[in-house]
Motif scaffolding. Structure first.
Motif, PDB file in Angstrom:
ATOM      1  N   ALA A 297       0.829  -1.207   0.000  1.00 37.35           N
ATOM      2  CA  ALA A 297       0.000   0.000   0.000  1.00 37.35           C
ATOM      3  C   ALA A 297       0.861   1.254   0.000  1.00 37.35           C
ATOM      4  CB  ALA A 297      -0.931  -0.007   1.217  1.00 37.35           C
ATOM      5  N   SER A 298       1.886   1.261   0.852  1.00 42.18           N
ATOM      6  CA  SER A 298       2.793   2.415   0.904  1.00 42.18           C
ATOM      7  C   SER A 298       3.530   2.594  -0.414  1.00 42.18           C
ATOM      8  CB  SER A 298       3.788   2.247   2.053  1.00 42.18           C
ATOM      9  OG  SER A 298       3.133   2.139   3.292  1.00 42.18           O
ATOM     10  N   MET A 299       3.946   1.486  -1.021  1.00 43.64           N
ATOM     11  CA  MET A 299       4.667   1.564  -2.288  1.00 43.64           C
ATOM     12  C   MET A 299       3.773   2.070  -3.415  1.00 43.64           C
ATOM     13  SD  MET A 299       6.963  -1.393  -4.124  1.00 43.64           S
ATOM     14  CE  MET A 299       8.006  -1.462  -2.668  1.00 43.64           C
ATOM     15  N   MET A 300       2.515   1.603  -3.440  1.00 42.61           N
ATOM     16  CA  MET A 300       1.594   2.037  -4.484  1.00 42.61           C
ATOM     17  C   MET A 300       1.390   3.543  -4.442  1.00 42.61           C
ATOM     18  SD  MET A 300      -2.305   0.742  -5.314  1.00 42.61           S
ATOM     19  CE  MET A 300      -3.121   1.670  -4.011  1.00 42.61           C
ATOM     20  N   LEU A 301       1.170   4.075  -3.251  1.00 42.19           N
ATOM     21  CA  LEU A 301       0.955   5.521  -3.142  1.00 42.19           C
ATOM     22  C   LEU A 301       2.256   6.296  -3.277  1.00 42.19           C
ATOM     23  CD1 LEU A 301      -1.795   6.957  -2.720  1.00 42.19           C
ATOM     24  CD2 LEU A 301      -1.812   4.505  -2.325  1.00 42.19           C
ATOM     25  N   ALA A 302       3.386   5.688  -2.938  1.00 43.35           N
ATOM     26  CA  ALA A 302       4.671   6.356  -3.163  1.00 43.35           C
ATOM     27  C   ALA A 302       4.920   6.516  -4.661  1.00 43.35           C
ATOM     28  CB  ALA A 302       5.799   5.563  -2.518  1.00 43.35           C
ATOM     29  N   PHE A 303       4.626   5.472  -5.436  1.00 45.63           N
ATOM     30  CA  PHE A 303       4.747   5.565  -6.893  1.00 45.63           C
ATOM     31  C   PHE A 303       3.778   6.604  -7.444  1.00 45.63           C
ATOM     32  CE2 PHE A 303       6.378   0.969  -7.148  1.00 45.63           C
ATOM     33  CZ  PHE A 303       7.690   1.391  -7.296  1.00 45.63           C
ATOM     34  N   LEU A 304       2.541   6.579  -6.957  1.00 46.35           N
ATOM     35  CA  LEU A 304       1.554   7.544  -7.427  1.00 46.35           C
ATOM     36  C   LEU A 304       1.972   8.969  -7.074  1.00 46.35           C
ATOM     37  CD1 LEU A 304      -1.193   7.909  -8.815  1.00 46.35           C
ATOM     38  CD2 LEU A 304      -2.270   7.696  -6.564  1.00 46.35           C
ATOM     39  N   GLY A 305       2.525   9.147  -5.870  1.00 49.43           N
ATOM     40  CA  GLY A 305       3.009  10.466  -5.474  1.00 49.43           C
ATOM     41  C   GLY A 305       4.180  10.916  -6.330  1.00 49.43           C
ATOM     42  N   MET A 306       5.028   9.977  -6.717  1.00 43.45           N
ATOM     43  CA  MET A 306       6.154  10.307  -7.591  1.00 43.45           C
ATOM     44  C   MET A 306       5.655  10.746  -8.962  1.00 43.45           C
ATOM     45  SD  MET A 306       9.469   7.911  -8.445  1.00 43.45           S
ATOM     46  CE  MET A 306       9.308   7.239  -6.793  1.00 43.45           C
ATOM     47  N   ILE A 307       4.682  10.014  -9.503  1.00 38.85           N
ATOM     48  CA  ILE A 307       4.106  10.373 -10.798  1.00 38.85           C
ATOM     49  C   ILE A 307       3.445  11.740 -10.726  1.00 38.85           C
ATOM     50  CG2 ILE A 307       2.317   9.745 -12.473  1.00 38.85           C
ATOM     51  CD1 ILE A 307       2.879   6.793 -11.664  1.00 38.85           C
ATOM     52  N   GLY A 308       2.674  11.963  -9.659  1.00 36.05           N
ATOM     53  CA  GLY A 308       2.021  13.260  -9.488  1.00 36.05           C
ATOM     54  C   GLY A 308       3.010  14.383  -9.274  1.00 36.05           C
ATOM     55  N   GLY A 309       4.070  14.103  -8.491  1.00 37.12           N
ATOM     56  CA  GLY A 309       5.069  15.139  -8.225  1.00 37.12           C
ATOM     57  C   GLY A 309       5.845  15.535  -9.469  1.00 37.12           C
ATOM     58  N   ILE A 310       6.126  14.566 -10.333  1.00 39.07           N
ATOM     59  CA  ILE A 310       6.823  14.879 -11.585  1.00 39.07           C
ATOM     60  C   ILE A 310       5.905  15.659 -12.518  1.00 39.07           C
ATOM     61  CG2 ILE A 310       7.874  13.869 -13.654  1.00 39.07           C
ATOM     62  CD1 ILE A 310       8.827  11.552 -11.901  1.00 39.07           C
ATOM     63  N   TRP A 311       4.639  15.261 -12.574  1.00 41.04           N
ATOM     64  CA  TRP A 311       3.679  15.939 -13.460  1.00 41.04           C
ATOM     65  C   TRP A 311       3.333  17.335 -12.977  1.00 41.04           C
ATOM     66  CZ3 TRP A 311      -1.321  17.331 -11.848  1.00 41.04           C
ATOM     67  CH2 TRP A 311      -2.117  17.885 -12.843  1.00 41.04           C
ATOM     68  N   ALA A 312       3.220  17.530 -11.670  1.00 45.69           N
ATOM     69  CA  ALA A 312       2.750  18.793 -11.104  1.00 45.69           C
ATOM     70  C   ALA A 312       3.775  19.903 -11.288  1.00 45.69           C
ATOM     71  CB  ALA A 312       2.440  18.613  -9.620  1.00 45.69           C
ATOM     72  N   ASP A 313       3.266  21.089 -11.524  1.00 41.33           N
ATOM     73  CA  ASP A 313       4.113  22.282 -11.624  1.00 41.33           C
ATOM     74  C   ASP A 313       4.060  23.120 -10.358  1.00 41.33           C
ATOM     75  OD1 ASP A 313       4.912  21.747 -14.294  1.00 41.33           O
ATOM     76  OD2 ASP A 313       2.997  22.541 -15.021  1.00 41.33           O
ATOM     77  N   LYS A 314       3.072  22.859  -9.503  1.00 43.54           N
ATOM     78  CA  LYS A 314       2.940  23.587  -8.246  1.00 43.54           C
ATOM     79  C   LYS A 314       2.139  22.738  -7.277  1.00 43.54           C
ATOM     80  CE  LYS A 314      -0.857  26.190 -10.389  1.00 43.54           C
ATOM     81  NZ  LYS A 314      -1.380  27.539 -10.684  1.00 43.54           N
ATOM     82  N   PHE A 315       2.081  23.177  -6.023  1.00 50.53           N
ATOM     83  CA  PHE A 315       1.420  22.392  -4.990  1.00 50.53           C
ATOM     84  C   PHE A 315      -0.084  22.279  -5.224  1.00 50.53           C
ATOM     85  CE2 PHE A 315       5.327  23.348  -2.589  1.00 50.53           C
ATOM     86  CZ  PHE A 315       5.623  22.068  -2.134  1.00 50.53           C
ATOM     87  N   ASP A 316      -0.667  23.223  -5.942  1.00 49.20           N
ATOM     88  CA  ASP A 316      -2.094  23.140  -6.253  1.00 49.20           C
ATOM     89  C   ASP A 316      -2.405  21.902  -7.076  1.00 49.20           C
ATOM     90  OD1 ASP A 316      -2.496  25.449  -4.902  1.00 49.20           O
ATOM     91  OD2 ASP A 316      -2.714  26.745  -6.665  1.00 49.20           O
ATOM     92  N   HIS A 317      -1.486  21.522  -7.959  1.00 50.74           N
ATOM     93  CA  HIS A 317      -1.703  20.329  -8.775  1.00 50.74           C
ATOM     94  C   HIS A 317      -1.669  19.064  -7.912  1.00 50.74           C
ATOM     95  CE1 HIS A 317      -0.090  22.658 -12.519  1.00 50.74           C
ATOM     96  NE2 HIS A 317      -1.324  22.998 -12.197  1.00 50.74           N
ATOM     97  N   VAL A 318      -0.754  19.030  -6.939  1.00 48.72           N
ATOM     98  CA  VAL A 318      -0.693  17.887  -6.026  1.00 48.72           C
ATOM     99  C   VAL A 318      -1.950  17.830  -5.173  1.00 48.72           C
ATOM    100  CG1 VAL A 318       0.560  16.860  -4.093  1.00 48.72           C
ATOM    101  CG2 VAL A 318       1.823  17.895  -5.972  1.00 48.72           C
ATOM    102  N   ALA A 319      -2.414  18.995  -4.727  1.00 48.44           N
ATOM    103  CA  ALA A 319      -3.646  19.038  -3.928  1.00 48.44           C
ATOM    104  C   ALA A 319      -4.835  18.523  -4.731  1.00 48.44           C
ATOM    105  CB  ALA A 319      -3.899  20.460  -3.451  1.00 48.44           C
TER     106      ALA A 319
END
Length: 271
Positions: free
Chosen positions: A164-186
């Motif tokens: 579970a932690s790994m799945m969301l860590a990967f998803l967070g990595m994908i989102g963090g690379i895609w996002a240009d600002k914290f609003d996108h992560v939110a």
């Protein structure tokens, strides 16, 4: 005398072999130290939030729903809350780290050293997993003072906690690379992570859902991580435990491959 011998150091390129273990370990330590420096915010706060959820739902629904499948409601609820806390914090760790580095301009300090895309992904993912596991352990300990915490299958607890932690860590990595600002992560948190977590059977058994919602719940990967972790704790699940293990392995492989591809191509990481 040769200038290289005078200085007493070798100017030849350093060779790391097939894996740059030193770079991998250094990047992993950086990620772990980053969240441990604000322990009260990254570890203690999620534990308190989970305890508040437990108290609110137990007090609000404790008399109306005393048991689920013969299990006391609070004991049924606790594993789901622990899994949700682990997943959300694993996501927050990788996404916030990458977005912060991109916005501050120091992401170059990570991509310039001789670290391969695989080492990059593994280091960030394991940093997220470490935070998720630590949050899970502290939340488990905190809840044990109020709820009878049991271990039915240590294998399933460990497997689904890490998966579970790994799945969301990967998803967070994908989102963090895609996002240009914290609003996108939110936006990802508000429209993907939170809805999928709340609709995964955290607070209820999906067996109570009518069609087509019962069938749709089986397409939610968050359901399998919570259902599997709950099985490891209380021995009760809404689907066969081995199915959850296979689904989590497949989802993690797909997300890990996508994250690796984004890093390998330099998507939004390199000019």
């Amino acid at each position: 005398m040769d200038s290289q011998q005078t200085i007493g150091v070798s100017l030849t390129p350093k060779r790391f072999g097939a894996v740059n273990w030193y770079g991998l370990w250094s990047l992993y330590k950086k990620e772990v130290h980053r969240f441990l420096k604000v322990f009260t915010q990254t570890v203690a706060a999620p534990m308190v939030t989970s305890l508040l959820f437990l108290a609110i739902f137990t007090l609000a629904l404790g008399r109306a729903v005393e048991t689920i499948g013969g299990i006391p409601f609070s004991q049924f609820l606790a594993p789901g809350l622990i899994t949700m806390a682990m997943a959300q914090n694993a996501f927050a760790n990788t996404s916030s780290s990458l977005v912060s580095s991109k916005m501050q301009g120091n992401i170059v300090d990570v991509i310039m050293p001789p670290i391969s895309p695989t080492e990059f992904v593994v280091a960030y993912a394991m940093g997220g997993v470490t935070r998720g596991v630590i949050v899970g352990l502290t939340t488990w300990i905190g809840m044990s003072f109020f709820v009878t915490m049991e271990v039915h299958s240590l294998l399933h607890l460990v497997y689904h906690g890490i998966a579970a932690s790994m799945m969301l860590a990967f998803l967070g990595m994908i989102g963090g690379i895609w996002a240009d600002k914290f609003d996108h992560v939110a936006a990802i948190t508000n429209f993907v992570v939170t809805p999928f977590a709340f609709l995964s059977g955290t607070f209820y058994s999906i067996a109570r859902l009518p069609e087509p919602f019962y069938t749709l719940a089986h397409y939610n990967p968050f359901f399998y991580m919570i259902d599997g972790f709950r099985y490891g704790a209380i021995g009760q699940s809404d689907t066969a435990p081995w199915i959850g293990m296979v689904v989590m392995a497949g989802v993690n492989a797909a997300l890990g491959l996508l994250a690796w591809r984004m890093v390998a191509t330099g998507y939004k990481l390199k000019a």
